[in-house]
Write an enzyme that holds these catalytic residues in place. Sequence first.
Site, short mmCIF file in Angstrom:
data_model
loop_
_atom_site.label_atom_id
_atom_site.label_comp_id
_atom_site.label_asym_id
_atom_site.label_seq_id
_atom_site.Cartn_x
_atom_site.Cartn_y
_atom_site.Cartn_z
N SER A 205 -3.19 -67.99 40.45
CA SER A 205 -3.22 -66.60 40.89
C SER A 205 -4.17 -66.39 42.07
CB SER A 205 -3.62 -65.70 39.73
OG SER A 205 -4.82 -66.17 39.16
N ASP B 288 -12.53 -58.36 35.82
CA ASP B 288 -11.99 -59.48 36.57
C ASP B 288 -13.00 -59.84 37.65
OD1 ASP B 288 -10.72 -61.29 38.19
OD2 ASP B 288 -8.92 -60.08 38.54
N HIS C 65 -10.63 -62.87 40.76
CA HIS C 65 -9.81 -62.52 41.92
C HIS C 65 -10.60 -61.63 42.86
CE1 HIS C 65 -7.09 -63.50 38.60
NE2 HIS C 65 -6.55 -64.22 39.57
#
Length: 423
Positions: A139, A389, A392
Site C-alpha cells: 500500500s 495510521d 501511510h
Amino acid sequence: MGTDPLLQPSPPFPFIKKPILLRTTYCLIIPLALLNIFIFSAPPSNPPPLHKTAANRSGGGRRCDFADGRWVPDPGVPQYNDTSCTTIKSGQNCMAQGRPDTGYLHWRWQPAACRLPAFSGESFLRLLANKHIAFVGDSLARNQMESLLCLLSTASGPPDLIYRRGDEDKFRRWVFPSHNATVSIYWSPFLVKGVEKSFAEGKMHNKLYLDTADERWAAELGGIDVVVFSAGHWFLLPGVFYGGGGEVFGCHHCAELNLTDTGFFHAFRMAVRTAVTTAVRKLGQGKMAAVTTFSPAHFEGEWDKAGACERKEPFREGEKEMEYMDREMWKIELEEAAAAAAGASPAARVEVLDVTRMAVMRPDGHPGPYMHAMPFAGGGGVKERVQNDCVHWCLPGPIDAWNEILLVLMGMWREGWELVTSL
Ligand SMILES: *[C@@H]1O[C@H](CO)[C@@H](O)[C@H](O)[C@H]1NC(C)=O
Ligand SMILES: *[C@@H]1O[C@H](CO)[C@@H](O)[C@H](O)[C@H]1NC(C)=O
Ligand SMILES: *[C@@H]1O[C@H](CO)[C@@H](O)[C@H](O)[C@H]1NC(C)=O
Ligand SMILES: *[C@@H]1O[C@H](CO)[C@@H](O)[C@H](O)[C@H]1NC(C)=O
C-alpha cells in the site's frame, strides 16, 4: 475496519534483538493490509493549472546524492489539494477527513549538494508520453502512485481509469490522454509469489516463494517501460519461506511451526533480488526499474496501547536516526539494486529512490486518526481509542517529494538531465 487485525497492536516480534529501539518502540507491526479501500470519484470540472518547469542544470559535476539532505520550511502551497485531485484514497485524504493543522504541508526536501526541482507535471508527462509506469508492491507503492496521479493531474486534468481488477481493485491502470501516458498499480506486497493467508481464521502465515517473481506483474513487464518497486512492511508478518526447489528454508515469527526462525531480513533480500533481476531481464534495454526504499512507521507509545503519531513538525537534524530495522531494510535494497545494476547487459537501467532517511524525519506527515473521517466528531471528547495510521502519508504530503526525485531520475534517463553537486 476497526476489526482489521493488522491494525491492532501486536506483541513485540523476536527480530527486535538489538536494543536500539529508542523509547518510542515503534510499534511495528502495523503492516498495512489496512489499506484496502479504494476511492473513485467523479472527475472535476475545472482541472487546476500549475505548470512549473524542472530545473535542468548542466555541467560536468558528479551526480547529486538526493538522500543526503534535510527538510526545510517552504511557504509555498502544495500543487494539489483534496478538491483539485479526485483520486486520493479517503484514508490518506487528510484535509478532507478533518485534519486541522496544515504545517506539515510546508516543507520541502533540500539535498545537501543540489536543488531538487519542484515537481513538473508537464515534464513528467513529456517523459512518460506513450509509455507506461507501473508501481508494484504494497500500500505504500499505491500511496506513491496516488501522489503521482495527483501531481500529473495538475498538468493535464484527471486521468481516465481504463482498467481495474482484483478484490478492492488492487490492480488498476489510468491513462492521461493528453500524452497517452499510462500509470498503473500492481498489488504484490512480497514482490515474489506468495500466499496471503486469511487474517480471520486462526494463526496467520504468509507463504513466500522467494525465487519466483509474482507473475501478476512479472508476466506484464513486456508492456511496461518503468517499474517502481515499493515493499517491506508485509515481511514483518509471520511467514514461511520457500526456496527454489520448493523446500522450506526458514520462517519468521513462527514458534509453533517447528521450523527455524530465520527472521525476515534474508527473505526480504531474496525477494528484492528476485524482483529486480526479473525486471531487469524482462524489461530489457531502454526501460527502467527503480526501487523506492523502505519507509518506516512512526507509531509512538507502548506496543500494547494504541500507538499514535501526534507530532506536527519534522524531526530536527540530529534528533532522529534510522533505527535498526529501517537501516537493514534500506541497506538490503541499496545492495540488491546495485548488484542488479552491475549485472548482465544489455539490460534495463536500475535506479534507487532512496527515501528512507527523508521518511524517517517526517513523523508529522501521516494521517494518524484522520485515516477515518472526523475521528473526534460527535462531542464527548476523545474516544478511548482511535485507530491511527502512522504508516501511510497524507496526500498532499511528504511522499510528493518521492515523486520529485522520480521525475529527476526519469529526466536523467530519458533526456540526460544533469543535477550537479553544487547549489
Ligand atoms: C485547492 O486547489 C485549487 C486549485 O489549485 C484552488 O483553487 C483551491 O483554492 C485550493 N483549495 C484550498 C483549500 O487550498
Ligand atoms: C500509447 O502508449 C502505449 C504504451 O503505454 C503504446 O503501446 C501505444 O502504442 C501508445 N499509443 C499510441 C497511439 O501511440
Ligand atoms: C520438529 O522437527 C524435528 C526435525 O525435523 C523432528 O524430529 C521433530 O519430531 C519435530 N517436532 C514436532 C513436535 O513435530
Ligand atoms: C534538459 O537538458 C536536456 C539536454 O540538454 C534537454 O534535452 C532537455 O529538454 C532539458 N530538460 C528540460 C526540462 O529543460
